[in-house]
Write a protein that holds these residues in place. Structure first.
Motif, PDB file in Angstrom:
ATOM      1  N   TYR A  92     -18.593   7.015  -4.474  1.00 27.34           N
ATOM      2  CA  TYR A  92     -19.957   7.002  -5.031  1.00 27.34           C
ATOM      3  C   TYR A  92     -20.765   5.920  -4.340  1.00 27.34           C
ATOM      4  CZ  TYR A  92     -17.431   9.427  -8.733  1.00 27.34           C
ATOM      5  OH  TYR A  92     -16.643  10.300  -9.428  1.00 27.34           O
ATOM      6  N   ASP A  93     -22.063   6.185  -4.162  1.00 24.93           N
ATOM      7  CA  ASP A  93     -22.911   5.159  -3.548  1.00 24.93           C
ATOM      8  C   ASP A  93     -23.374   4.160  -4.606  1.00 24.93           C
ATOM      9  OD1 ASP A  93     -25.004   6.257  -4.933  1.00 24.93           O
ATOM     10  OD2 ASP A  93     -26.009   7.112  -3.189  1.00 24.93           O
ATOM     11  N   HIS A  97     -24.359   7.874  -7.201  1.00 26.68           N
ATOM     12  CA  HIS A  97     -24.351   9.295  -6.833  1.00 26.68           C
ATOM     13  C   HIS A  97     -23.027   9.626  -6.143  1.00 26.68           C
ATOM     14  CE1 HIS A  97     -28.787   8.298  -6.742  1.00 26.68           C
ATOM     15  NE2 HIS A  97     -28.678   9.195  -7.713  1.00 26.68           N
ATOM     16  N   GLU A  98     -22.495  10.758  -6.491  1.00 26.97           N
ATOM     17  CA  GLU A  98     -21.203  11.162  -5.923  1.00 26.97           C
ATOM     18  C   GLU A  98     -21.393  11.584  -4.471  1.00 26.97           C
ATOM     19  OE1 GLU A  98     -18.526  13.902  -8.259  1.00 26.97           O
ATOM     20  OE2 GLU A  98     -18.798  15.107  -6.460  1.00 26.97           O
ATOM     21  N   ILE A  99     -20.667  10.945  -3.582  1.00 24.84           N
ATOM     22  CA  ILE A  99     -20.735  11.312  -2.153  1.00 24.84           C
ATOM     23  C   ILE A  99     -19.755  12.449  -1.884  1.00 24.84           C
ATOM     24  CG2 ILE A  99     -20.416  10.492   0.211  1.00 24.84           C
ATOM     25  CD1 ILE A  99     -21.095   7.649  -0.886  1.00 24.84           C
ATOM     26  N   ALA A 134     -20.103   4.421   0.647  1.00 26.44           N
ATOM     27  CA  ALA A 134     -19.409   4.394  -0.651  1.00 26.44           C
ATOM     28  C   ALA A 134     -19.304   2.961  -1.166  1.00 26.44           C
ATOM     29  CB  ALA A 134     -18.021   4.998  -0.516  1.00 26.44           C
ATOM     30  N   ARG A 135     -19.892   2.748  -2.363  1.00 28.29           N
ATOM     31  CA  ARG A 135     -19.763   1.429  -2.991  1.00 28.29           C
ATOM     32  C   ARG A 135     -18.594   1.417  -3.974  1.00 28.29           C
ATOM     33  NH1 ARG A 135     -24.481  -2.286  -5.679  1.00 28.29           N
ATOM     34  NH2 ARG A 135     -23.094  -3.953  -6.356  1.00 28.29           N
TER      35      ARG A 135
ATOM     36  N   SER B  49     -25.429   1.133   1.418  1.00 26.48           N
ATOM     37  CA  SER B  49     -24.852   2.206   0.607  1.00 26.48           C
ATOM     38  C   SER B  49     -25.785   3.365   0.235  1.00 26.48           C
ATOM     39  CB  SER B  49     -24.245   1.617  -0.680  1.00 26.48           C
ATOM     40  OG  SER B  49     -23.708   2.620  -1.459  1.00 26.48           O
ATOM     41  N   SER B  50     -26.746   3.135  -0.633  1.00 28.02           N
ATOM     42  CA  SER B  50     -27.505   4.288  -1.152  1.00 28.02           C
ATOM     43  C   SER B  50     -28.758   4.573  -0.319  1.00 28.02           C
ATOM     44  CB  SER B  50     -27.912   4.039  -2.595  1.00 28.02           C
ATOM     45  OG  SER B  50     -28.870   3.016  -2.653  1.00 28.02           O
ATOM     46  N   VAL B 106     -24.419  11.231   4.820  1.00 26.47           N
ATOM     47  CA  VAL B 106     -23.023  11.690   4.645  1.00 26.47           C
ATOM     48  C   VAL B 106     -22.948  12.807   3.599  1.00 26.47           C
ATOM     49  CG1 VAL B 106     -20.700  10.938   3.973  1.00 26.47           C
ATOM     50  CG2 VAL B 106     -22.160   9.418   5.294  1.00 26.47           C
ATOM     51  N   PHE B 107     -23.872  12.771   2.639  1.00 26.95           N
ATOM     52  CA  PHE B 107     -23.874  13.775   1.555  1.00 26.95           C
ATOM     53  C   PHE B 107     -23.832  15.189   2.120  1.00 26.95           C
ATOM     54  CE2 PHE B 107     -25.509  10.098  -0.613  1.00 26.95           C
ATOM     55  CZ  PHE B 107     -24.965  10.208  -1.893  1.00 26.95           C
ATOM     56  N   ASN B 108     -22.955  16.009   1.531  1.00 21.42           N
ATOM     57  CA  ASN B 108     -22.807  17.428   1.879  1.00 21.42           C
ATOM     58  C   ASN B 108     -22.267  17.666   3.298  1.00 21.42           C
ATOM     59  OD1 ASN B 108     -23.885  18.091  -0.645  1.00 21.42           O
ATOM     60  ND2 ASN B 108     -25.956  17.928   0.172  1.00 21.42           N
ATOM     61  N   LEU B 110     -19.167  16.054   4.253  1.00 27.85           N
ATOM     62  CA  LEU B 110     -17.703  15.906   4.197  1.00 27.85           C
ATOM     63  C   LEU B 110     -17.058  17.213   3.755  1.00 27.85           C
ATOM     64  CD1 LEU B 110     -17.537  12.380   2.579  1.00 27.85           C
ATOM     65  CD2 LEU B 110     -16.591  12.974   4.820  1.00 27.85           C
TER      66      LEU B 110
END
Lengths: 395, 111
Positions: A92-93, A97-99, A134-135, B49-50, B106-108, B110
């Motif tokens: 998750y970041d 939010h789920e990566i 990812a945190r 990160s985000s 990176v989202f979607n 992997l």
């Protein structure tokens, strides 16, 4: 203690009810306390178990983080998320939010570092470097089967022992508290026994001597006085009979015979006639002929005497008593002071009296109940305050 | 002949017009650098990160680039120096960073 056994000094139904109510409440409170302690103990044991799991899970997480680092460096060439057959994982970041996730559960509590949910252990760790953004990383492993079996066994064993001990202590404590009451009942029974012994001879002497007097030879003034003595003696005699029955009921053997109830009721009304006259009570009788019952004559007499005695005793001056005899039904109604309807269910209990303006020990209706129980008779009391009481005996 | 020249100019204008801010203002400079543009992205990702944090850090740096706020190593900064302050408007910069994020996120991606 012999006296206690012979004199039927067992706790009455209300005391027994109190005993059971207390024990139930006591056991309930003990159970609540035990559940609370058990909950704390279980929670503590679970925390210890999770602490033990934490180290192993931390090592697995570090392995996964290393794989994520490699993937981060080679992300332009490799896009396959690292998987391990020993666990599922998710990243998750910092915005939570789920990566990517291989977890079975979608809802992961990222604020808790380790917890159990639906037979899975979840371990959450914050990364120092946010590989792939990812945190947080979450690991999911199956909960070891029956890890809490030993805890439950300990809880049930010690909980059961403590519960049994506390209930036992509660029982003895209550008996200790009830002892003064039991002693008082025992004392009362013993007093009645002693009094009864002293009553027998003088009452018989008075009654037999009165019977020997010819009323025709007496002037009206003296006859009136003799009648009063007769009434008083019969009252004492009734009391003596009641007390004797109370004391010796368990020793008396029944001699059942066919009793003509019309004749018996007429005889008993005649017996109480003087008493009724003294209070100017009008007695009405509607008695069907040929109504018979197979019963011990002395006992049915005692039963009727007690009801009639109450009808006279609690009646008003100039009141009425109506006696009815039908097939399988005797009804005795009076126009006395009556009692509250809510109290009628306690009327059969020994030593219970609702009106202390007249004499008595509160044993008459308990004798009625005992005889009725012995012969399967149904005794129903209907009463209204200041209107009167109606006692129906059916069989 | 006039028609052919007109058509040529229209095609050129369309071709430039269809290019995003990111492609016009970011990619050309980074293309010639030894460190590719995606490596910058993953360095930001590693630190912030985000999406929100990454974009905020990039915006802050691009508007006011300093040695301290740069994510490059000291060696690279010594070699290439700190970039110049962006001339893009806030809207254009935001649009460029959106494209940058969508390109390398990176989202979607992997499996």
């Amino acid at each position: 203690m012999l006296v206690l056994k012979n004199w039927d000094t067992n706790l009455r139904s209300r005391e027994k009810k109190t005993l059971w109510s207390f024990l139930f409440l006591y056991a309930f409170l003990v159970l609540i306390s035990l559940f609370f302690v058990a909950f704390l103990y279980y929670d503590l044991q679970r925390e210890l178990f999770l602490q033990h799991q934490k180290e192993a899970l931390s090592n697995l997480t570090n392995e996964q983080i290393n794989r994520l680092r490699t993937l981060h460096v080679n992300f332009d060439k490799e896009r396959l998320y690292p998987r391990d057959e020993r666990f599922n994982s998710a990243i998750y970041d910092s915005g939570l939010h789920e990566i990517f996730s291989t977890l079975r559960s979608q809802n992961v509590n990222l604020y808790d570092d380790i917890y159990i949910k639906e037979h899975k252990i979840y371990f959450i760790k914050e990364l120092e470097s946010y590989y792939l953004g990812a945190r947080y990383i979450a690991l999911e492993v199956p909960e070891p089967a029956h890890w809490d079996k030993k805890i439950y066994r300990t809880l049930f064993l010690y909980g059961g022992i403590i519960f049994a001990l506390t209930v036992l202590i509660g029982y003895f404590l209550l008996k200790l508290l009830l002892r003064p009451m039991r002693d008082a009942i025992s004392l009362l029974d013993r007093f009645i026994k002693d009094t009864t012994h002293e009553l027998n001879t003088p009452v018989n002497t008075i009654l037999s001597n009165i019977e020997m007097i010819d009323p025709k030879q007496l002037d009206p003034s003296l006859l009136k006085k003799i009648n009063r003595i007769t009434i008083a003696s019969k009252t004492i005699s009734n009391l003596y009979d009641d007390l004797t029955y109370l004391i010796l009921s368990h020793r008396l053997s029944s001699h059942d015979e066919t009793v003509d109830l019309k004749l018996l009721l007429e005889e008993r009304l005649e017996y109480f006639s003087l008493l009724c006259e003294s209070k100017k009570i009008r007695v009405g009788a509607c008695l069907e002929a040929n109504v018979v019952m197979s019963i011990d004559r002395k006992k049915i007499t005692k039963l009727l005497d007690n009801i009639l005695s109450n009808a006279v005793k609690y009646n008003n001056i100039g009141g009425t008593i109506d006696v009815e005899l039908h097939d399988k039904l005797i009804r005795i109604s009076d126009s006395g002071r009556g009692m509250d309807a809510s109290k009628t269910k306690h009327a059969f209990e020994r030593y219970v009296r609702f009106d202390r303006s007249v004499g008595g020990f509160g044993i008459g209706l308990s004798i009625v109940a005992a005889i009725a129980k012995e012969y399967g008779l149904s005794v129903d009391i209907e009463s209204k305050r200041d209107e009167g009481t109606k006692v129906s005996i059916s069989w | 002949m006039v028609k052919a020249v007109g058509l040529f100019f229209i095609c050129v204008a369309w071709a430039f017009g269809s290019e995003s801010v990111y492609e016009r203002h970011c990619v050309p400079c980074h293309k010639d650098m030894p460190v590719k543009i995606d490596k910058f992205f993953y360095r930001y990702l590693l630190k912030y990160s985000s999406e929100t944090e990454v974009k905020r850090a990039m915006t802050h740096y691009l508007k006011n680039p300093t040695k301290e706020t740069s994510i490059l190593t000291d060696g690279l900064i010594n070699r290439f120096g700190v970039k110049k302050k962006t001339m893009l408007s806030d809207v254009a910069l935001s649009e460029a960073l959106d494209t940058y994020w969508e390109t390398y996120k990176v989202f979607n991606k992997l499996k």
